[in-house]
Design a protein around this motif. Structure first.
Motif, short mmCIF file in Angstrom:
data_model
loop_
_atom_site.label_atom_id
_atom_site.label_comp_id
_atom_site.label_asym_id
_atom_site.label_seq_id
_atom_site.Cartn_x
_atom_site.Cartn_y
_atom_site.Cartn_z
N LEU A 59 0.84 -1.19 0.00
CA LEU A 59 0.00 0.00 0.00
C LEU A 59 0.88 1.24 0.00
O LEU A 59 1.83 1.34 0.77
N MET A 60 0.55 2.21 -0.84
CA MET A 60 1.35 3.42 -0.94
C MET A 60 1.09 4.42 0.18
O MET A 60 1.91 5.28 0.45
N CYS A 61 -0.05 4.32 0.85
CA CYS A 61 -0.45 5.36 1.80
C CYS A 61 -0.42 4.87 3.24
O CYS A 61 -1.28 5.24 4.05
N CYS A 62 0.54 4.02 3.60
CA CYS A 62 0.64 3.57 4.98
C CYS A 62 1.03 4.74 5.89
O CYS A 62 1.70 5.67 5.45
N PRO A 63 0.62 4.71 7.17
CA PRO A 63 0.93 5.81 8.08
C PRO A 63 2.43 6.04 8.22
O PRO A 63 3.16 5.10 8.51
N PRO A 64 2.90 7.27 8.00
CA PRO A 64 4.33 7.57 8.17
C PRO A 64 4.75 7.39 9.62
O PRO A 64 3.90 7.42 10.52
N PRO A 65 6.05 7.26 9.86
CA PRO A 65 7.15 7.34 8.89
C PRO A 65 7.42 6.05 8.13
O PRO A 65 8.31 6.02 7.28
N TRP A 66 6.66 4.97 8.43
CA TRP A 66 6.80 3.76 7.63
C TRP A 66 5.90 3.87 6.41
O TRP A 66 4.75 4.30 6.51
N SER A 67 6.43 3.50 5.26
CA SER A 67 5.67 3.68 4.03
C SER A 67 5.58 2.37 3.25
O SER A 67 5.70 2.35 2.03
N LEU A 212 -4.91 10.65 3.60
CA LEU A 212 -4.39 9.51 2.85
C LEU A 212 -3.59 9.96 1.63
O LEU A 212 -2.57 9.35 1.27
N HIS A 213 -4.03 11.03 0.98
CA HIS A 213 -3.27 11.56 -0.16
C HIS A 213 -1.91 12.09 0.30
O HIS A 213 -0.90 11.90 -0.39
N ASP A 214 -1.89 12.76 1.45
CA ASP A 214 -0.61 13.24 2.00
C ASP A 214 0.32 12.06 2.28
O ASP A 214 1.51 12.11 1.96
N TRP A 215 -0.22 11.01 2.89
CA TRP A 215 0.59 9.84 3.21
C TRP A 215 1.10 9.16 1.94
O TRP A 215 2.22 8.66 1.90
N GLU A 216 0.26 9.14 0.91
CA GLU A 216 0.67 8.51 -0.34
C GLU A 216 1.83 9.27 -0.98
O GLU A 216 2.77 8.66 -1.51
N ALA A 217 1.78 10.59 -0.90
CA ALA A 217 2.88 11.40 -1.43
C ALA A 217 4.17 11.14 -0.65
O ALA A 217 5.26 11.06 -1.22
N ILE A 218 4.03 11.01 0.67
CA ILE A 218 5.19 10.67 1.51
C ILE A 218 5.74 9.30 1.11
O ILE A 218 6.96 9.09 1.03
N GLY A 219 4.84 8.35 0.86
CA GLY A 219 5.26 7.01 0.43
C GLY A 219 6.00 7.05 -0.89
O GLY A 219 7.01 6.35 -1.06
#
Length: 239
Positions: A59-67, A212-219
């Motif tokens: 999954l691309m949008c896992c909770p940071p800081p793990w991606s 979720l979009h923010d997390w996906e960008a971080i991923g």
């Protein structure tokens, strides 16, 4: 350790037949990349001729800081020592088989959810990944219920860990810094999970989508695949 250049050369035959795959950071990554990262990964080993191969979807949008987080298989016939007789042919055949039988099943977020549990030595989906996946599908109440018992348990663990660090490590020492860094990463992850949980309990689709979009960008940045990643709406945004 087999180098990335050696792995890329070994994968040339497969890539020549499958132009939807690119070699990226010791992995064959399938394009396009939207909400899931489908790939073959070649793990590092201390032995110069050894290769360890696995395939799966994360999954691309896992909770940071793990991606990262998803499902996967170890590919025994594509693992081993590359100087073994017939290894190159077996390696390529196994990539073809896994692509045909496993990776083809991962096209959407729902496909990842529907994939059957994988016994050892595969990788099963953890609680956080599963709840985040449920959130992307708009199943907010179910996802929140899954997270509810995990959050206090993790908070309690962090409190215990904080006490251990305070008791056994001199503040400012290198050992203390290592332990504190690990603690802070876990605390950051918990804070992000709690943020998602609270939004789902409140039933707020727009803030959930934004998070979720923010997390996906971080991923995408974490995997260094920004040039391949194609931002797109989550299924519940299209409902």
């Amino acid at each position: 350790m087999t180098t990335a250049a050696q792995m890329k050369l070994l994968a040339q035959s497969f890539m020549g037949r499958h132009t939807d795959f690119v070699f990226h950071r010791r992995a064959l990554v399938r394009l396009p990349i939207r909400h899931i990262l489908v790939s073959f990964e070649f793990d590092r080993s201390s032995l110069p001729e050894e290769i360890r191969t696995k395939c799966g979807a994360s999954l691309m949008c896992c909770p940071p800081p793990w991606s990262g987080g998803g499902v996967g298989h170890t590919l025994d016939r594509a693992s081993g020592f590359r100087d073994r007789p017939n290894f190159v042919a077996e390696f390529t055949e196994e990539l073809e088989r896994a692509n045909r039988e496993v990776l083809v099943r991962f096209q959407t977020l729902q496909d990842v959810m529907d994939y059957p549990p994988i016994p050892f030595p595969g990788s099963e989906m953890d609680c956080i990944t599963r709840s985040t996946l449920l959130a992307t599908l708009g199943r907010f109440e179910e996802a929140a219920r899954l997270l509810a018992p995990w959050i206090p348990g993790q908070r309690g663990w962090l409190e215990t860990d904080e006490g251990i660090i305070r008791k056994h490590y001199r503040k400012g020492s290198k050992a203390w810094q290592r332990q504190q860094k690990s603690h802070d990463i876990i605390a950051e992850h918990l804070a992000n999970v709690e943020k998602l949980h609270d939004l789902m309990v409140a039933g707020k689709p727009r803030p959930i989508a934004a998070l979720l979009h923010d997390w996906e960008a971080i991923g995408a940045r974490s995997h260094r695949i920004e040039r391949y990643w194609e931002p797109s709406p989550f299924p519940f945004e299209l409902a």
